[in-house]
Design a protein around this motif. Structure first.
Motif, short mmCIF file in Angstrom:
data_model
loop_
_atom_site.label_atom_id
_atom_site.label_comp_id
_atom_site.label_asym_id
_atom_site.label_seq_id
_atom_site.Cartn_x
_atom_site.Cartn_y
_atom_site.Cartn_z
N GLU A 76 0.96 -1.03 0.24
CA GLU A 76 -0.08 -0.06 -0.03
C GLU A 76 0.65 1.18 0.04
O GLU A 76 0.29 2.31 -0.37
CB GLU A 76 -0.84 0.00 1.36
N TYR A 80 1.28 6.70 1.22
CA TYR A 80 0.51 5.61 0.74
C TYR A 80 0.15 6.21 -0.72
O TYR A 80 -0.22 7.31 -1.01
CB TYR A 80 -0.86 5.64 1.67
N PHE A 104 -6.22 -0.95 -1.31
CA PHE A 104 -7.06 -0.31 -0.19
C PHE A 104 -8.18 -0.83 0.23
O PHE A 104 -8.87 -0.70 1.20
CB PHE A 104 -7.29 1.21 -0.68
N MET A 162 -8.25 -2.20 3.56
CA MET A 162 -8.48 -0.83 4.62
C MET A 162 -10.00 -0.96 5.15
O MET A 162 -9.96 -0.59 6.53
CB MET A 162 -7.83 0.23 4.24
N TYR A 188 -10.90 -2.55 8.55
CA TYR A 188 -10.27 -2.02 10.02
C TYR A 188 -10.72 -0.78 10.13
O TYR A 188 -11.05 -0.24 11.28
CB TYR A 188 -8.78 -1.79 9.56
N ILE A 189 -10.99 0.29 9.24
CA ILE A 189 -11.46 1.44 9.57
C ILE A 189 -12.85 1.71 9.35
O ILE A 189 -13.14 2.54 10.47
CB ILE A 189 -10.84 2.49 8.47
N TRP A 214 -6.59 6.73 6.90
CA TRP A 214 -5.67 5.63 7.38
C TRP A 214 -4.33 6.12 7.67
O TRP A 214 -3.72 5.67 8.99
CB TRP A 214 -5.58 4.75 6.28
N THR A 215 -4.03 7.13 7.20
CA THR A 215 -2.62 7.81 7.40
C THR A 215 -2.72 8.66 8.60
O THR A 215 -1.80 8.48 9.59
CB THR A 215 -2.31 8.81 6.15
N LYS A 274 -4.70 7.83 11.16
CA LYS A 274 -4.68 6.81 12.01
C LYS A 274 -3.61 6.19 12.30
O LYS A 274 -3.12 6.06 13.76
CB LYS A 274 -5.65 5.59 11.66
N GLU A 275 -2.48 5.99 11.69
CA GLU A 275 -1.12 5.42 11.67
C GLU A 275 -0.59 6.33 12.75
O GLU A 275 0.07 6.16 13.61
CB GLU A 275 -0.48 5.02 10.35
N GLY A 312 -0.72 1.24 11.15
CA GLY A 312 -1.77 1.93 10.18
C GLY A 312 -3.05 1.21 10.62
O GLY A 312 -4.33 1.64 10.64
N GLN A 313 -3.03 -0.30 10.47
CA GLN A 313 -4.13 -1.16 10.79
C GLN A 313 -4.50 -1.28 12.46
O GLN A 313 -5.44 -2.21 12.63
CB GLN A 313 -3.85 -2.39 10.13
#
Ligand code: ADP
Ligand code: MN
Length: 255
Positions: free
Chosen positions: A60, A78, A85, A88, A91-92, A112-113, A115-116, A211-212
């Motif tokens: 990713e 990313y 994606f 993703m 998870y999100i 996602w970014t 979140k990381e 990220g996850q």
């Protein structure tokens, strides 16, 4: 004989060209115009002083080395165009912190970014050794570079360890999993020998790639934790660690 050599060298050249064009394709995919604009802005602000070479090309994201104001940086970008994606989503979408993002590719990747970045901050505050997160801007995450002389520290997977060293690394990883769980309210959710670096100076583990990672409220948090536990036990089995999954779980959930 000479003919064969000539053919060989022509073939090698063609291969090099092919490889080169693959590399260019990847770079074209990662450095799209919006991404370049953000990098320029970050460089105008003085956060990035000089971009360096590629460290990694993942499913990713790409990771690059860079020089910052005082520190060396790792820049994780990313890819909007070619990232897988879809993975993703699971998870999100169920993360209570991200309930109101729209269901489109760019927004999911931006969330996602962020979140990381947040996960790394929470992990760091909990006392887990992670790269210091610096800033997240759209699809770009900037963090502290964990390495020496522009070379990242080796992955746990590639670090030769004696059994007694491995036991110490294992105990530290267990402690980090416990701190993540108890103090940061997080499950890493992709923990394995591929997402732990080892500082060669003192063989301490460094968790990366968060990220996850999900909070404990996430409906799949237990399942993800169990998978992390199994990955860690599978890896350390070869060093004579004989904990059962339930034993490791209760260490992580201890007060
Ligand atoms: P991916 O999602 O592609 O697996 P990771 O976050 O695991 O992304 O990063 C990929 C690779 O980049 C890592 O295996 C590591 O070698 C390198 N890397 C990532 N973050 C850093 C960092 N902060 N410092 C040094 N190297 C890093
Ligand atoms: Mn990774």
């Amino acid at each position: 004989d000479k003919k064969i050599k000539r053919i060989d060298s022509a073939r090698d050249k063609a291969r090099a060209r092919e490889k080169d064009s693959e590399r260019l394709k990847v770079e074209e995919n990662v450095f799209d115009v919006p991404t370049l604009k953000i990098l320029y802005t970050l460089s105008n602000k003085g956060i990035i002083k000089a971009m360096g070479g590629a460290i990694s090309t993942g499913k990713e994201a790409n990771v690059f080395y860079a020089e910052g104001e005082e520190k060396e940086l790792a820049i994780k970008i990313y890819r909007i165009a070619s990232s897988t994606f879809k993975a993703m989503d699971a998870y999100i979408m169920k993360d209570p912190r991200f309930t109101n993002i729209r269901n489109n590719r760019r927004d999911i990747i931006f969330a996602w970014t962020r979140k990381e970045l947040q996960n790394l901050k929470r992990a760091k505050s909990a006392g887990v050794r992670v790269p210091e997160p610096i800033i997240a801007e759209k699809n770009i995450l900037i963090m502290e570079f964990m390495g020496e002389e522009k070379t990242p520290y080796p992955l746990l997977k590639n670090t030769p360890l004696k059994n007694d060293e491995a036991k110490l690394v294992y105990d530290k990883i267990v402690e980090y999993m416990r701190l993540l769980y108890k103090e940061a309210n997080l499950v890493h959710a992709d923990l394995s020998e591929y997402n732990v670096l080892i500082d060669p100076a003192d063989t301490t583990p460094i968790f990366i790639d968060m990220g996850q990672s999900v909070t404990l409220e996430h409906p799949n948090a237990r399942e993800f934790l169990y998978r992390d536990v199994q990955n860690i036990l599978r890896f350390f089995g070869r060093y004579g660690i004989t904990d059962k999954p339930e034993e490791l779980l209760s260490k992580i959930q201890a007060d």
